[in-house]
Design an enzyme around this catalytic site. Structure first.
Site, mmCIF file in Angstrom:
data_model
loop_
_atom_site.group_PDB
_atom_site.id
_atom_site.type_symbol
_atom_site.label_atom_id
_atom_site.label_comp_id
_atom_site.label_asym_id
_atom_site.label_seq_id
_atom_site.Cartn_x
_atom_site.Cartn_y
_atom_site.Cartn_z
ATOM 1 N N ASP A 142 51.180 41.334 34.609
ATOM 2 C CA ASP A 142 51.644 39.993 34.950
ATOM 3 C C ASP A 142 50.528 38.973 34.721
ATOM 4 O O ASP A 142 49.342 39.307 34.789
ATOM 5 C CB ASP A 142 52.064 39.986 36.422
ATOM 6 C CG ASP A 142 52.857 38.760 36.829
ATOM 7 O OD1 ASP A 142 54.092 38.855 36.888
ATOM 8 O OD2 ASP A 142 52.234 37.721 37.110
ATOM 9 N N HIS A 156 52.566 40.405 44.860
ATOM 10 C CA HIS A 156 51.725 39.523 45.672
ATOM 11 C C HIS A 156 51.807 39.834 47.171
ATOM 12 O O HIS A 156 51.007 39.296 47.948
ATOM 13 C CB HIS A 156 52.104 38.061 45.454
ATOM 14 C CG HIS A 156 51.799 37.551 44.090
ATOM 15 N ND1 HIS A 156 50.579 37.733 43.480
ATOM 16 C CD2 HIS A 156 52.561 36.868 43.195
ATOM 17 C CE1 HIS A 156 50.599 37.182 42.272
ATOM 18 N NE2 HIS A 156 51.795 36.650 42.073
ATOM 19 N N ASP A 184 55.322 36.769 32.340
ATOM 20 C CA ASP A 184 54.963 35.358 32.342
ATOM 21 C C ASP A 184 53.681 35.070 31.577
ATOM 22 O O ASP A 184 53.232 33.920 31.536
ATOM 23 C CB ASP A 184 54.868 34.818 33.771
ATOM 24 C CG ASP A 184 54.249 35.783 34.761
ATOM 25 O OD1 ASP A 184 53.741 36.840 34.329
ATOM 26 O OD2 ASP A 184 54.277 35.500 35.969
ATOM 27 N N HIS A 239 49.747 36.686 36.720
ATOM 28 C CA HIS A 239 49.102 36.479 38.016
ATOM 29 C C HIS A 239 48.565 37.808 38.535
ATOM 30 O O HIS A 239 49.216 38.844 38.415
ATOM 31 C CB HIS A 239 50.102 35.906 39.024
ATOM 32 C CG HIS A 239 50.770 34.650 38.584
ATOM 33 N ND1 HIS A 239 52.024 34.636 38.004
ATOM 34 C CD2 HIS A 239 50.334 33.367 38.618
ATOM 35 C CE1 HIS A 239 52.354 33.391 37.708
ATOM 36 N NE2 HIS A 239 51.348 32.600 38.067
#
Length: 309
Positions: free
Chosen positions: A166, A130, A247, A168
């Site tokens: 991921d 990120h 995740d 995200h």
């Protein structure tokens, strides 16, 4: 030394970085992974190495110098924190941990390019995908996989792929390489969800495969095979880097996808096939998300196992 022996890279500072009581991106994540790798009998199959600290030179290839210098200088007093955003903080050990997390990917790249191994897994934290060129965010300080990709290009490679599964979206990596077609960036992720990134459709080297809340194995595998596979085969990467987030597992408390352990074994096998076809087998993976400790540890085990046979 046989190049068939995979490499496991970590650093003690990665277990000293923490962002406050109850934070999901916790020290226990690495402990759970380590314990599972021992119990499964997999860790002894790896050569183990301690990550170097990434140099400032390697960090400023992908981040603004002002951001790098701010993060490296942050040294909160024990028991206090430097707040970065609502989700992200630094303690007295965070700068060293972040340098080590990025340095682990640099070492992994050096090892595979030197022919000392074909697969390296970086068991490090904080995660990185990120962190954008100008800002740290979302539990991340430096974009570890981007630092490794830029290092590979500086070492003479012409085409590097970053594969991110991921839950995200890896907004930092896409932001850093948005104007660099030497890097193919492929994402699967839950949409809409944090961080709400939308790619420019004209950036053909950034390949998005969005999933919806509740999607499981069938949707995930179809997205990879329909979106990633043609792009990877056309691009023919000389090295594959992996932002390995776990995740998307159905037990994870921070997301809404429904993957199972076998999906991470499957994606590991697919990545190994692409690497064998295009990249002389060379793969470097680094840990991103995954916050249910049992699911995280078992998912890491599932992902790395195809690289040990």
């Amino acid at each position: 030394m046989s190049i068939a022996i995979p490499l496991w890279i970590t650093h003690p500072a990665c277990t000293r970085h923490e962002m406050g009581a109850g934070h999901p991106e916790s020290i226990e994540r690495l402990h759970a992974i380590h314990d599972r790798m021992i119990a499964s009998g997999l860790l002894p199959m790896f050569r183990q190495a301690t990550a170097p600290l990434a140099s400032r030179e390697s960090l400023v290839r992908v981040h603004e110098p002002r951001l790098v210098d701010f993060l490296l200088a942050a040294r909160p007093q024990p028991g206090s924190y430097q707040r970065i955003d609502g989700d992200t903080a630094m303690n007295a050990h965070s700068a060293e941990a972040a340098q080590a997390a990025a340095g682990a990917v640099v070492l992994g790249v050096d090892e595979v390019l030197a022919g000392k191994t074909r697969f390296a897994f970086c068991a490090v934290r904080p995660p990185g995908h990120h962190a954008e060129r100008r800002r740290a965010m979302g539990f991340c300080l430096f974009d570890n996989v981007a630092v490794g990709a830029a290092h590979a290009l500086a070492s003479g490679l012409e085409r590097v792929a970053v594969l991110d599964f991921d839950v995200h979206y890896g907004n930092g990596t896409s932001d850093i390489f948005r104007d660099d077609p030497r890097v193919l960036v492929c994402n699967t992720y839950q949409d809409p969800y944090y961080p709400g990134w939308v790619s420019d459709p004209l950036q053909l080297h950034i390949v998005d495969a969005p999933l919806r809340a509740g999607d499981g194995s069938e949707a995930f595998r179809a997205a990879v095979d329909s979106r990633w596979a043609p792009a990877i085969d056309a691009f023919q990467p000389q090295l594959i880097l992996v932002s390995a987030g776990f995740d998307a597992h159905g037990q994870d408390p921070l997301a809404g996808l429904d993957l199972v352990f076998d999906d991470f074994s499957w994606i590991g096998s697919r990545i190994r096939q692409w690497a064998d076809r295009h990249a002389s087998g060379r793969v470097v993976a680094t840990l991103e998300g995954g916050y249910d400790l049992f699911a995280l540890a078992r998912s890491v085990e599932s992902f790395v196992r195809p690289f040990t046979v």
